[in-house]
Design a protein around this motif. Sequence first.
Motif, PDB file in Angstrom:
ATOM      1  N   TYR A 253      -5.214  45.322  14.655  1.00 58.61           N
ATOM      2  CA  TYR A 253      -4.376  44.395  15.411  1.00 58.61           C
ATOM      3  C   TYR A 253      -4.000  43.199  14.534  1.00 58.61           C
ATOM      4  CZ  TYR A 253      -6.400  47.211  19.124  1.00 58.61           C
ATOM      5  OH  TYR A 253      -6.805  48.276  19.907  1.00 58.61           O
ATOM      6  N   PRO A 254      -2.777  42.680  14.717  1.00 58.00           N
ATOM      7  CA  PRO A 254      -2.320  41.566  13.870  1.00 58.00           C
ATOM      8  C   PRO A 254      -2.956  40.248  14.291  1.00 58.00           C
ATOM      9  CG  PRO A 254      -0.668  42.061  15.531  1.00 58.00           C
ATOM     10  CD  PRO A 254      -1.734  43.113  15.677  1.00 58.00           C
ATOM     11  N   THR A 255      -3.165  39.391  13.290  1.00 58.05           N
ATOM     12  CA  THR A 255      -3.589  38.021  13.537  1.00 58.05           C
ATOM     13  C   THR A 255      -2.557  37.098  12.887  1.00 58.05           C
ATOM     14  OG1 THR A 255      -4.906  37.807  11.513  1.00 58.05           O
ATOM     15  CG2 THR A 255      -6.004  38.753  13.458  1.00 58.05           C
ATOM     16  N   GLN A 256      -2.805  35.795  12.983  1.00 51.65           N
ATOM     17  CA  GLN A 256      -1.856  34.861  12.373  1.00 51.65           C
ATOM     18  C   GLN A 256      -1.879  34.937  10.854  1.00 51.65           C
ATOM     19  OE1 GLN A 256      -2.651  30.930  13.932  1.00 51.65           O
ATOM     20  NE2 GLN A 256      -1.434  31.292  15.787  1.00 51.65           N
ATOM     21  N   ASP A 257      -2.968  35.390  10.277  1.00 48.99           N
ATOM     22  CA  ASP A 257      -3.059  35.417   8.813  1.00 48.99           C
ATOM     23  C   ASP A 257      -3.497  36.767   8.253  1.00 48.99           C
ATOM     24  OD1 ASP A 257      -5.604  35.291   9.824  1.00 48.99           O
ATOM     25  OD2 ASP A 257      -6.332  33.788   8.402  1.00 48.99           O
ATOM     26  N   GLY A 258      -3.383  37.822   9.050  1.00 51.76           N
ATOM     27  CA  GLY A 258      -3.783  39.133   8.548  1.00 51.76           C
ATOM     28  C   GLY A 258      -3.922  40.151   9.662  1.00 51.76           C
ATOM     29  N   TYR A 259      -4.988  40.941   9.566  1.00 52.22           N
ATOM     30  CA  TYR A 259      -5.238  41.984  10.555  1.00 52.22           C
ATOM     31  C   TYR A 259      -6.739  42.107  10.787  1.00 52.22           C
ATOM     32  CZ  TYR A 259      -0.422  43.419   9.724  1.00 52.22           C
ATOM     33  OH  TYR A 259       0.951  43.434   9.610  1.00 52.22           O
ATOM     34  N   LYS A 334      -8.324  43.039   1.683  1.00 53.21           N
ATOM     35  CA  LYS A 334      -7.457  43.509   0.605  1.00 53.21           C
ATOM     36  C   LYS A 334      -8.323  44.102  -0.511  1.00 53.21           C
ATOM     37  CE  LYS A 334      -3.535  40.439   1.449  1.00 53.21           C
ATOM     38  NZ  LYS A 334      -3.931  40.164   2.838  1.00 53.21           N
ATOM     39  N   PRO A 335      -7.777  45.060  -1.273  1.00 54.15           N
ATOM     40  CA  PRO A 335      -8.569  45.682  -2.343  1.00 54.15           C
ATOM     41  C   PRO A 335      -9.222  44.683  -3.290  1.00 54.15           C
ATOM     42  CG  PRO A 335      -6.565  46.930  -2.004  1.00 54.15           C
ATOM     43  CD  PRO A 335      -6.445  45.706  -1.144  1.00 54.15           C
ATOM     44  N   LEU A 336      -8.489  43.620  -3.679  1.00 61.03           N
ATOM     45  CA  LEU A 336      -9.060  42.666  -4.622  1.00 61.03           C
ATOM     46  C   LEU A 336     -10.268  41.940  -4.031  1.00 61.03           C
ATOM     47  CD1 LEU A 336      -5.908  41.101  -6.352  1.00 61.03           C
ATOM     48  CD2 LEU A 336      -7.413  42.931  -7.163  1.00 61.03           C
ATOM     49  N   VAL A 338     -12.408  43.307  -1.927  1.00 65.38           N
ATOM     50  CA  VAL A 338     -13.505  44.278  -1.951  1.00 65.38           C
ATOM     51  C   VAL A 338     -14.044  44.447  -3.367  1.00 65.38           C
ATOM     52  CG1 VAL A 338     -14.147  46.660  -1.462  1.00 65.38           C
ATOM     53  CG2 VAL A 338     -12.547  45.459   0.049  1.00 65.38           C
ATOM     54  N   LEU A 339     -13.145  44.576  -4.336  1.00 64.46           N
ATOM     55  CA  LEU A 339     -13.581  44.795  -5.722  1.00 64.46           C
ATOM     56  C   LEU A 339     -14.326  43.606  -6.290  1.00 64.46           C
ATOM     57  CD1 LEU A 339     -10.412  46.598  -7.131  1.00 64.46           C
ATOM     58  CD2 LEU A 339     -12.577  47.624  -6.457  1.00 64.46           C
ATOM     59  N   ASP A 340     -14.186  42.451  -5.654  1.00 64.83           N
ATOM     60  CA  ASP A 340     -14.864  41.241  -6.114  1.00 64.83           C
ATOM     61  C   ASP A 340     -16.088  40.904  -5.268  1.00 64.83           C
ATOM     62  OD1 ASP A 340     -14.902  39.165  -8.040  1.00 64.83           O
ATOM     63  OD2 ASP A 340     -14.162  37.737  -6.545  1.00 64.83           O
ATOM     64  N   ASP A 341     -16.480  41.801  -4.372  1.00 59.50           N
ATOM     65  CA  ASP A 341     -17.599  41.546  -3.464  1.00 59.50           C
ATOM     66  C   ASP A 341     -18.921  41.720  -4.210  1.00 59.50           C
ATOM     67  OD1 ASP A 341     -19.581  41.592  -1.489  1.00 59.50           O
ATOM     68  OD2 ASP A 341     -18.270  42.550  -0.025  1.00 59.50           O
ATOM     69  N   PRO A 342     -19.703  40.639  -4.382  1.00 63.86           N
ATOM     70  CA  PRO A 342     -20.951  40.754  -5.152  1.00 63.86           C
ATOM     71  C   PRO A 342     -21.966  41.690  -4.508  1.00 63.86           C
ATOM     72  CG  PRO A 342     -20.792  38.606  -4.077  1.00 63.86           C
ATOM     73  CD  PRO A 342     -19.460  39.263  -3.918  1.00 63.86           C
ATOM     74  N   ARG A 343     -21.925  41.833  -3.204  1.00 58.22           N
ATOM     75  CA  ARG A 343     -22.873  42.727  -2.537  1.00 58.22           C
ATOM     76  C   ARG A 343     -22.633  44.177  -2.924  1.00 58.22           C
ATOM     77  NH1 ARG A 343     -21.412  40.354   3.274  1.00 58.22           N
ATOM     78  NH2 ARG A 343     -19.402  40.536   2.219  1.00 58.22           N
ATOM     79  N   LEU A 344     -21.362  44.555  -3.086  1.00 54.94           N
ATOM     80  CA  LEU A 344     -21.049  45.927  -3.466  1.00 54.94           C
ATOM     81  C   LEU A 344     -21.375  46.199  -4.928  1.00 54.94           C
ATOM     82  CD1 LEU A 344     -17.708  46.343  -1.488  1.00 54.94           C
ATOM     83  CD2 LEU A 344     -19.949  47.289  -0.926  1.00 54.94           C
TER      84      LEU A 344
END
Length: 414
Positions: A253-259, A334-336, A338-344
Amino acid sequence: MISDHPRPLDGIRVLDLTVALAGPYGSLMLGGMGAEVIRVEAPGGGDIARTNPPFVGSEGIHFGERKDDDVSLTILNRARNKKSITLDLKSEQGRELFMRLAEMSDVLLENLSEGTTVKLGVDYEKVRRRNPRIVYASVKAMGEPSAFPGLKGMDIIIQALSGLMEVTGDADGPPTRCGLPIADLVAPMYAVNGILAALIHRGRTGEGQRVQVSMLDCMTSWLAEEHFDVMAREGYPCRTGNYHDRLAPFGVYPTQDGYVAIVAFQPDWMRGLLEAIGQPAFLDDPRFSSRGPRMRNAAALNRSIAEWTSQHVTADVVRELFADRGVPCAPVRKPLEVLDDPRLHASGALMNLSHPRFGPIDAVGMGLPIQFSATPSQFDQPARALGEANQEIYGGLLNLGPQELGALREAGVV
């Protein structure tokens, strides 16, 4: 850095005759779990993936012409934990060297085009005669023999033939390709499962066997999970876009700044969501009070939810639904991000890549998303240059002398 800890597949040798992605991803997983992977590539060129841009070299990462010291980022990702050797399987000497390696291997993994192993003389029957204990695994696009002779099994072709594209996208839009090469990634995972099962069987009986996986079979088996045949008979469209009407409310669902993604088909989740959007009366509305009618009227329910989410920023929607009411809700990242997530990175699902000459580079690669309590494993050996392990394998494992190896090199066999 190579770990000193034992790994689940220590002592297992894999002869890797794979190209592109459906195949190399399987041998990558086996290598990460400790198998010795000997990757066989053609002299002078190797896997076509070595020419995939972007490239990494002394000038960093770029999408220009490949220079002498450049390595494909694709290879840095897919060829870790493997020993690259060159070998011309079209030559009699090359086939004999291959068979000698097969005699000393536990697993052979290949994903060459249909009929290629027979033409080269390294098919299962010939290899089995030399090593009855070998587990010979094949990943093919559409099986062997193929139901579509001559058709190249690229990922998008498999997505099209499997029906996956027809069930992805909006109901009033075109069939949609999955954003990742999902068939190329799923098939080798099934192949690895088959290989491990066959190794367990061999451990009990001493008997090797052939393991066959079709990309088309893998994706088709997934398609049958959702009972599209039954739903089509009831008049439901195959494609439902960002919504899953059988589990409504379930969607993006859409939000004011994303989904945001929201799942609220359970009664307590449904109550929390409807109270949050100011529609508690929907709980007694016959259109939405139970899951059967709710599926028929999902579009109206989704519109009401979207009207509310679109008035708020993502963080507020997540806080209101998940933090305050326990309704499963998450931002669409966004992919960037996720790719920058220290937990992953900490879990091993993602890891930064390294160039064998220039060290760490600013690019994220696949990690091994399996955690073992006693045998920690990961892709911790950087990709090798084409033929870099020739001396180690031919000189060490096969005991070829310098003169013999030099002659083979001069003849273009290795």
